[in-house]
Design a protein around this motif. Structure first.
Motif, PDB file in Angstrom:
ATOM      1  N   THR A   1     -14.832 -41.164 119.864  1.00 59.19           N
ATOM      2  CA  THR A   1     -14.585 -42.592 120.034  1.00 59.19           C
ATOM      3  C   THR A   1     -15.835 -43.314 120.503  1.00 59.19           C
ATOM      4  OG1 THR A   1     -13.834 -42.186 122.286  1.00 59.19           O
ATOM      5  CG2 THR A   1     -12.143 -42.216 120.591  1.00 59.19           C
ATOM      6  N   ILE A   2     -15.801 -44.618 120.397  1.00 61.03           N
ATOM      7  CA  ILE A   2     -16.906 -45.430 120.912  1.00 61.03           C
ATOM      8  C   ILE A   2     -16.648 -45.624 122.400  1.00 61.03           C
ATOM      9  CG2 ILE A   2     -18.148 -47.600 120.657  1.00 61.03           C
ATOM     10  CD1 ILE A   2     -16.707 -47.880 117.915  1.00 61.03           C
ATOM     11  N   GLY A   3     -17.258 -44.826 123.230  1.00 61.48           N
ATOM     12  CA  GLY A   3     -16.962 -44.848 124.655  1.00 61.48           C
ATOM     13  C   GLY A   3     -15.645 -44.134 124.913  1.00 61.48           C
TER      14      GLY A   3
ATOM     15  N   ASP B   1     -11.995 -43.305 125.441  1.00 62.27           N
ATOM     16  CA  ASP B   1     -10.764 -43.942 124.964  1.00 62.27           C
ATOM     17  C   ASP B   1     -11.024 -45.206 124.137  1.00 62.27           C
ATOM     18  OD1 ASP B   1      -9.392 -41.974 126.202  1.00 62.27           O
ATOM     19  OD2 ASP B   1      -8.221 -43.254 127.526  1.00 62.27           O
ATOM     20  N   GLY B   2     -12.147 -45.232 123.467  1.00 61.10           N
ATOM     21  CA  GLY B   2     -12.473 -46.417 122.670  1.00 61.10           C
ATOM     22  C   GLY B   2     -11.947 -46.308 121.249  1.00 61.10           C
ATOM     23  N   THR B   3     -12.415 -47.230 120.398  1.00 57.83           N
ATOM     24  CA  THR B   3     -12.062 -47.202 118.987  1.00 57.83           C
ATOM     25  C   THR B   3     -12.561 -45.887 118.379  1.00 57.83           C
ATOM     26  OG1 THR B   3     -12.424 -49.565 118.972  1.00 57.83           O
ATOM     27  CG2 THR B   3     -12.329 -48.500 116.830  1.00 57.83           C
TER      28      THR B   3
ATOM     29  N   GLN C   1      -9.648 -49.785 132.996  1.00 58.02           N
ATOM     30  CA  GLN C   1     -10.495 -49.566 131.829  1.00 58.02           C
ATOM     31  C   GLN C   1     -10.524 -50.784 130.914  1.00 58.02           C
ATOM     32  OE1 GLN C   1      -9.230 -47.151 128.760  1.00 58.02           O
ATOM     33  NE2 GLN C   1     -11.277 -46.876 127.928  1.00 58.02           N
TER      34      GLN C   1
ATOM     35  N   HIS D   1     -24.996 -47.013 123.916  1.00 60.96           N
ATOM     36  CA  HIS D   1     -24.239 -47.745 122.888  1.00 60.96           C
ATOM     37  C   HIS D   1     -24.763 -49.117 122.521  1.00 60.96           C
ATOM     38  CE1 HIS D   1     -20.917 -44.927 124.086  1.00 60.96           C
ATOM     39  NE2 HIS D   1     -20.777 -44.935 122.788  1.00 60.96           N
TER      40      HIS D   1
ATOM     41  N   TYR E   1     -16.097 -55.983 120.575  1.00 56.15           N
ATOM     42  CA  TYR E   1     -15.362 -55.005 119.792  1.00 56.15           C
ATOM     43  C   TYR E   1     -16.307 -53.927 119.255  1.00 56.15           C
ATOM     44  CZ  TYR E   1     -11.108 -53.357 117.708  1.00 56.15           C
ATOM     45  OH  TYR E   1      -9.999 -52.600 117.433  1.00 56.15           O
TER      46      TYR E   1
ATOM     47  N   HIS F   1     -20.322 -52.101 122.382  1.00 50.85           N
ATOM     48  CA  HIS F   1     -19.531 -51.452 123.438  1.00 50.85           C
ATOM     49  C   HIS F   1     -20.309 -51.421 124.749  1.00 50.85           C
ATOM     50  CE1 HIS F   1     -16.624 -48.769 125.272  1.00 50.85           C
ATOM     51  NE2 HIS F   1     -17.653 -48.112 125.758  1.00 50.85           N
TER      52      HIS F   1
ATOM     53  N   LEU G   1     -14.239 -45.921 132.756  1.00 49.06           N
ATOM     54  CA  LEU G   1     -14.170 -44.504 132.388  1.00 49.06           C
ATOM     55  C   LEU G   1     -15.476 -43.992 131.792  1.00 49.06           C
ATOM     56  CD1 LEU G   1     -10.676 -44.083 130.674  1.00 49.06           C
ATOM     57  CD2 LEU G   1     -11.396 -43.183 132.890  1.00 49.06           C
ATOM     58  N   ASP G   2     -16.305 -44.933 131.346  1.00 48.31           N
ATOM     59  CA  ASP G   2     -17.573 -44.516 130.744  1.00 48.31           C
ATOM     60  C   ASP G   2     -18.620 -44.198 131.795  1.00 48.31           C
ATOM     61  OD1 ASP G   2     -16.750 -44.946 128.099  1.00 48.31           O
ATOM     62  OD2 ASP G   2     -17.168 -47.085 128.276  1.00 48.31           O
TER      63      ASP G   2
ATOM     64  N   PRO H   1     -23.856 -41.463 119.652  1.00 47.46           N
ATOM     65  CA  PRO H   1     -23.623 -40.100 119.136  1.00 47.46           C
ATOM     66  C   PRO H   1     -24.214 -39.858 117.749  1.00 47.46           C
ATOM     67  CG  PRO H   1     -21.616 -40.976 120.118  1.00 47.46           C
ATOM     68  CD  PRO H   1     -22.642 -42.070 120.197  1.00 47.46           C
TER      69      PRO H   1
END
Ligand SMILES: Cc1cc2nc3c(=O)[nH]c(=O)nc-3n(C[C@H](O)[C@H](O)[C@H](O)COP(=O)(O)OP(=O)(O)OC[C@H]3O[C@@H](n4cnc5c(N)ncnc54)[C@H](O)[C@@H]3O)c2cc1C
Ligand code: FES
Ligand code: FES
Lengths: 269, 160, 827
Positions: free
Chosen positions: A184-186, A188-190, B136, C722, C739, C742, C747-748, C805
């Motif tokens: 995911t993007i970060g 719990d992201g998309t 979050q 990101h 969107y 990021h 959590l990140d 990533p």
């Protein structure tokens, strides 16, 4: 951020909702609004009428049946993640629902909205295909049932036709094991790519984010190598975007499929 | 039969006060609160539903008020940051945010406080991981979250 | 989801020097009470009777001729108040002043696009209507006919003979170019044992993206011809210098008012084009107008950080890892209009050798315009790009020569006993102890046990890496550096203002010139005032925000460039010391003609040192001077109890020929260490341990300092992992809102460990240094840690500042590509 003019109606029954939709070809159902209101803010969508489904009792609730679960289209991710019935009958649904976005989005976003918007990066479409769900669609001529595999037709396009509504989703009781994996993007992201798997004698792996609709891959066995090979043989042609060139998505598809299958395999054992 | 309408007079209870206003169907709840009711504590930080600055509690449910129409809130009871403290007194969360330096510019703070409130209402003894998950959906560009997480933990402690 | 470990506890490594009073303690922030109650006042909270809402019509093309604009259909809508187009702007205003020399100085920049659009999202017209929604409806009815032109997206192509030209008036895409040649590069090459060559490094575009977007509510007063802007401009002094000549008025016609600002980070310095458009509309329509920028507008068309390429770098090294010098060609991409640029072409020179003793530096610097969003001084402005480059160079050199990155750093850092240290270009590093900070950071992450953790990660199929980021936060600019770009510019030095007064009932009221955006200025100013007057910060009112009417600002006022602790508090200290003197003057006179130094200030009273019974409350003093001054003797009648002080740091004009001189007053330092684990199959990685050690001299308010460290680190980690403003070939921004762009969530963020030392600055009154921008170290540390982690899988070279990533996976799957960027020549 600012919506174009729109009309609004809040029907109290399924019949009423269907007739409102039937009366105006530019009407759209409004479920959690977590996608629809955003695309209206961007004025990418500008329906004439919003038919708010929040007061339609027929679309609500989670029920345990002889075969498994019946999920009303308006069940939210929070409800799905918490319901004891879901943890009992098909826990993967709760596990995945709890990973979608954040608390606020989970409190509003609905199962029906998630599959009807069919954004290729959404979490639920591959999962529902993997678990062999069946969608109930209501229209002027009554209710028809569509297997999840045939439900997703294209980006933002599903078997729900004009004037129709998805009313519920039935999910068979778990027999073997299920799995889900994503990058995911970060946290719990998309999803950049995801995969769901279900193992019950046969192995069914479903890939998300690599095509307009979930891609089903049948593997001869659930071990890593077999799954990876099956994915490699699927001749994927994934899209490229800012988060992932096609090549990278192809790589992820194989890796995630193997991981989802491993989870399913271990759960089944 | 519910007739389609382009605007409507809605009645909404916010922090215990009932307001009646005519709204266009297209008006977002966040703009209704900020512009029509002049309750400007609820903020806007994005246009895609990502930032959580607009978070409020509607009929007990935490949500982002930029993804709900004001007309959908007809008859609802809403809690916003302005309603957190009673008579100008700070509640334990607000107090803890100050003590732990959980805010810098303060722009994310109202939404953050509402998410924290929703968490503690339901789970009075959250772990650090649960706190992080609970916020979050709220972006803060100033603090790196460290002190926010600490403050929520401290408020939970104080509430015990 | 990983459950993260317990959060930070600051590692106190220095026995805290005991200072009497409030300075140095973490008193409760004055700002917080209103903000936690939702009672802050941000610009968008301000309303006026009959106000209209502004919506900009924006270009869908990166580069196009505007053939025609027709607003007729928009004006036909009910409750649309009016419009503004580029043609009107060209008649009613002059182009904004440009800082560059030719060709850059020939660029014409207006409030709206005139004749041509140069980036997607550039405003080409504006509409005002009764509601926000209606203004947007009307904007959609404005018909603009474009003739698309080829866009220029890649800065490296800007000087090609067939490159599209953005600004015909300039005739070139070069905004500024110059050579910086310090020390002796040729001699260095002769002395070196190795020359390490790096073909290309790239510092990506991103920005700190404050949570509150920009905007203003503008009122025009017909009677006085004056505009009032309730806004979030973070540097009104400079804003007025741009706006007033463009509007053909004096700066006295522009009043800026801010209260609370939802973060700025440099992104709210270049708002003048939008504000000028709003000023024109308020005057034309004779009503207040309000403009709220939305997130997608902010990302596409307000302010990015500078993107920079470093081409054909050469590094001269001794075999033992002693760094002698470097040479590089920097290409800086400032987007479509320079605005605050080309200052970034010189700002990096504040930290020319980074934390190191490099003596020979040759930089050939070119800044070009491209069809992308303009830039603005984003947190860490220009130094961050350069420091990332120097840190990359250190780690690449260490990697290629088989040296330990810790050893190479320690060997080459400026040493604690070498301060003040003069860099090859004449900057003076005031104080510090980089090696000690590094030791503390390494200890915080348990460096001794790193091999064991590496093996443990390996057993789980992960690659563990550790990386260091050393960085400097140079604070308090000498604006004389602008003369290195353009000797004609009449800027030099710096200044900041504060006013402290004692009012009629004994109220102590402070007004600042700075325009805070979350840094807690009300609190720290109150601490300084309280200590000087012998009262508590609770007794001090610091007016929130900024108002031109306070007359408490000067040309360089604002919050930027890590300077408040020095300039802002320097001004407060100067003003309150004056006020304390005046209070003593009155007390001495009233308490019987004693000498002033017999008076002490304590607990809200002026007392006689020898006879504390003889005391007069501040209220009495305020009342006498304001309302009962006939009782005062002649020699006390000059007292106003309203003291304005302008702090001016001790700067000289740099030598423009040699590009030599001291460009900043203080140098805070930050050493970060990052430990991460890479999943080699996916390129996804997780930061598992992180330490940030900070040295900003004496800390006025430790909690605020630590908060800045956390926040800056979070921004850096976002940028490293990101955050990127990436464009497609047509010049469309692919990350136009949160969107796709990021930013880190709760959590990140990894658990952060922080530590600090205090090396007081010998150059400032409080021994403090500006800080807040040093978090860039996080970008360097992540890049270094990735490179370390990937050594076993082909030893690829991390060449970009942003590594999501997919890029990590590319490094893993094709290490030869990045390795091809490097060569080492032994001599
Ligand atoms: C910040 C953010 C992050 C997100 N991240 C993720 C993510 O990581 N993964 C993920 O899966 N999703 C994500 N989403 C999307 C979210 O899950 C949405 O809730 C979902 O896509 C739509 O569900 P909804 O109930 O909100 O539907 P709505 O937005 O109300 O509707 C979506 C569409 O479905 C149609 N529709 C809805 N219900 C029915 C029905 N019963 N019958 C026929 N048509 C119907 C609507 O007409 C509309 O076209 C995110 C959303 C946000 C705001
Ligand atoms: S404004 Fe609602 S989520 Fe950002
Ligand atoms: S405190 Fe500024 S955004 Fe959170």
């Amino acid at each position: 951020m600012l919506l174009a003019s729109v009309e609004y109606a809040r029907p109290r029954s399924l019949d009423e909702a269907l007739s409102l939709l039937a009366a105006n070809p530019n009407a759209r159902a409004l479920a959690g609004g977590q996608t629809l209101i955003n695309v209206m803010k961007a004025r990418i969508a500008a329906p004439e009428l919003l038919v708010d489904l929040n007061d339609v009792p027929e679309l609500r609730g989670i029920r345990e049946t002889d075969d498994g679960l019946e999920l009303g289209a308006m069940v939210t991710y929070t409800q799905l993640a918490r319901a004891e019935e879901v943890h009992r009958e098909r826990p993967i649904l709760a596990e995945v629902a709890a990973q979608i976005a954040d608390v606020q989005v989970r409190n509003r976003g609905t199962v029906g909205g998630n599959v009807c918007s069919n954004d290729p990066t959404n979490h639920l479409p591959p999962v529902l295909v993997a678990v062999g769900a069946t969608m109930a669609i209501a229209g002027a001529s009554g209710i028809r049932l569509v297997p999840a595999e045939e439900f997703f037709l294209g980006v933002y396009l599903t078997a729900v036709g004009p004037g129709e509504l998805l009313t519920g989703i039935s999910v068979p009781r778990r027999q073997g094991g299920d799995g889900f994996a994503s990058v995911t993007i970060g946290a719990d992201g998309t999803c950049i790519a995801n995969a769901a798997a279900s193992v019950n004698g046969d192995v069914r792996v479903v890939l998300g984010c690599v095509a307009a609709t979930p891609v089903v891959v049948e593997a001869p066995s659930a071990d890593d190598e077999a799954v990876r090979k099956a994915v490699a043989g699927a001749e994927l042609d994934p899209p490229s975007d800012i988060h992932a060139p096609a090549e990278y998505r192809r790589q992820l598809a194989g890796v995630l499929a193997a991981r989802a299958a491993r989870q399913a395999r271990e759960e089944a054992a | 039969m519910s007739e389609p309408v382009a605007q409507k007079t809605i009645s909404v209870e916010v922090n215990g006060t009932t307001y009646e206003r005519e709204v266009e169907a297209r008006r977002l709840l966040v703009h209704f609160l900020r512009d029509d009711l002049d309750l400007t504590g609820t903020h806007v930080g994005c246009d895609t539903g990502n930032c959580g600055a607009c978070s409020v509690i509607v009929d007990g449910t935490l949500l982002k008020s930029c993804m709900m129409l004001a007309i959908q809130a007809d008859g609802a009871s809403i809690e916003t940051v302005e309603g957190l403290g009673a008579d100008g007194e700070l509640n334990p969360l607000q107090q803890a945010f100050g003590e732990h330096h959980a805010l810098q510019c303060g722009y994310c703070t109202p939404g953050m406080l509402m998410s924290a409130k929703a968490l503690l209402d339901e789970n009075p003894e959250p772990t650090e991981g649960e706190i992080r998950r609970a916020i979050q959906g709220n972006i803060c560009r100033c603090t790196g979250y460290v002190n926010i997480v600490e403050a929520i933990a401290a408020a939970a402690e104080a509430g015990r | 989801m990983t459950e993260t470990a317990t959060p930070t506890s600051a590692l106190v490594v220095e026995e805290q020097e005991t200072r009497p009073g409030f300075i140095g303690t973490s008193v409760p922030r004055k700002e917080d009470r209103r903000l936690v109650q939702g009672e802050g006042v941000f610009f968008d909270d301000v309303k006026r009777y009959g106000m209209g809402f502004v919506h900009f019509v924006r270009s869908p093309y990166a580069h196009a001729k505007i053939k025609s604009i027709d607003v007729a259909r928009a004006l036909e809508l009910k409750d649309v108040y009016g419009t503004l187009t580029g043609d009107e702007v060209a008649i009613l205003t002059d182009p904004f002043f440009e800082m560059s020399v030719p060709p850059g100085s020939e660029i014409k920049d207006y409030a709206l696009a005139v004749g041509k659009t140069r980036f997607v999202g550039e405003p080409v017209a504006a509409v005002v209507a009764a509601t926000r929604e209606l203004a947007r409806d009307a904007a959609e009815l404005v018909e603009v006919e474009y003739e698309p032109l080829d866009p220029l997206v890649d800065a490296r192509r800007a000087q090609d003979s067939d490159a599209p030209i953005l600004h015909e008036d300039a005739g070139s895409n070069v905004v500024w170019e110059g050579v910086f040649d310090w020390g002796d590069w040729e001699g260095t090459v002769a002395e070196a044992d190795r020359i390490v060559r790096i073909k290309e490094l790239h510092f990506d575009r991103f920005s700190s993206t404050p949570l509150e977007c920009s905007g203003c509510l503008v009122e025009f007063n017909r009677g006085t011809g004056q505009w009032t802007m309730y806004c979030n401009h973070q540097m009104p002094g400079i804003g007025a210098i741009w706006m007033a000549p463009a509007l053909r008025v004096g700066t006295d016609k522009l009043r800026f008012v801010t209260q609370d600002i939802g973060g700025a980070f440099g992104n709210k310095i270049c708002l003048h084009p939008y504000f000028v458009a709003c000023c024109l509309l308020a005057r034309k329509l004779n009503r207040p107008v309000q403009w709220t920028e939305w997130r997608t507008d902010q990302h596409t068309a307000n302010a990015h950080g500078n993107e920079r390429w470093f081409e054909e770098t050469e590094v001269a090294v001794k075999a033992d890892g002693t760094l002698l010098g470097f040479k590089t060609h920097a290409i800086d991409d400032c987007g479509a209009f320079p605005r605050y640029e080309p200052l970034g072409c010189i700002i990096w020179a504040q930290v020319t050798p980074g934390c190191y003793r490099w003596q020979n530096v040759y930089v050939d610097f070119t800044q070009v315009a491209t069809n992308k969003s303009p830039v603005s001084p984003n947190r860490g402005y220009s130094r961050m790009q350069h420091l990332w480059f120097t840190e990359r160079v250190i780690d690449i050199v260490a990697n290629e020569l088989g040296l330990d990155p810790v050893d190479v750093r320690k060997r080459n850092y400026v040493k604690a006993d070498e301060f003040p240290w003069t860099t090859p270009n004449g900057c003076v590093y005031d104080s510090g102890d980089y090696a000690r900070c590094l030791d503390i950071a390494l200890e915080l992450v348990g460096y001794d046990g790193i091999d064991k953790r590496r093996r443990d990660a390996e057993s789980r199929g992960k690659l563990l890496g550790i990386g260091i980021g050393s960085t400097l936060d140079s604070g308090t600019n000498n604006f004389g550096q602008s003369q290195l770009l353009n000797p004609e510019l009449q800027f030099s030095g710096n200044n900041e203002v504060a006013t402290v007064k004692l009012d009629i009932f004994g109220e102590v009221v402070v007004t600042l010139g700075t325009v805070p955006q979350g840094q807690g200025h009300e609190t720290t100013a109150a601490q300084v005032v309280a200590d000087a007057l012998g009262i508590s910060p609770d007794d001090v009112t610091v007016r929130p925000g900024h108002d031109t009417y306070w007359n408490s600002h000067a040309g360089f006022s604002g919050t930027y460039a890590s300077q408040f602790a020095v300039t802002g508090l320097g001004a407060v200290k100067g003003a309150v010391d004056q006020l304390a003197g005046e209070i003593r003057t009155i007390a001495a006179a009233v308490l019987g003609g004693v000498p002033e130094d017999a008076v002490v200030l304590e607990g809200g009273f002026a007392k006689l040192r020898e006879n504390p019974e003889a005391a007069i409350p501040f209220m009495g003093i305020g009342a006498i001077v304001n309302a009962n001054n006939a009782i005062l003797p002649e020699e006390a009648r000059h007292v106003t109890l309203n003291c304005r002080y302008v702090y001016v740091p001790p700067f000289e004009v740099p030598d423009t020929e040699r590009k030599y001189g001291n460009l900043t007053l203080t140098y805070a330092s930050q050493i970060h260490v990052c430990v991460l684990e890479v999943d080699p199959e996916t390129g996804a990685y997780e930061i598992v341990d992180y330490a940030a050690v900070d040295d900003c001299g004496n800390r006025i308010h430790p909690q605020i300092v630590e908060g800045q460290v956390h926040g800056a680190t979070a921004q850096a980690l976002g940028a490293a992992t990101h955050e990127t403003f990436t464009y497609d070939e047509q010049g469309n921004l692919l990350t136009p809102n949160f969107y796709d762009y990021h930013v880190p969530h709760a959590l990140d963020m990894p658990p952060l460990k922080t530590g600090y030392i205090e090396s007081p600055s010998p150059f400032t009154s409080l021994g403090a240094k500006g800080m807040g921008e040093g978090g860039g170290a996080g970008i360097h540390a992540v890049c270094a840690a990735l490179q370390d982690a990937l050594r076993p899988v082909g030893n690829p070279i991390v060449y970009d500042s942003c590594n999501p990533p997919h890029r990590v996976w590319e490094l893993i799957s094709n290490p030869a590509e990045s390795r091809g960027r490097i060569s080492v020549e032994s001599r």
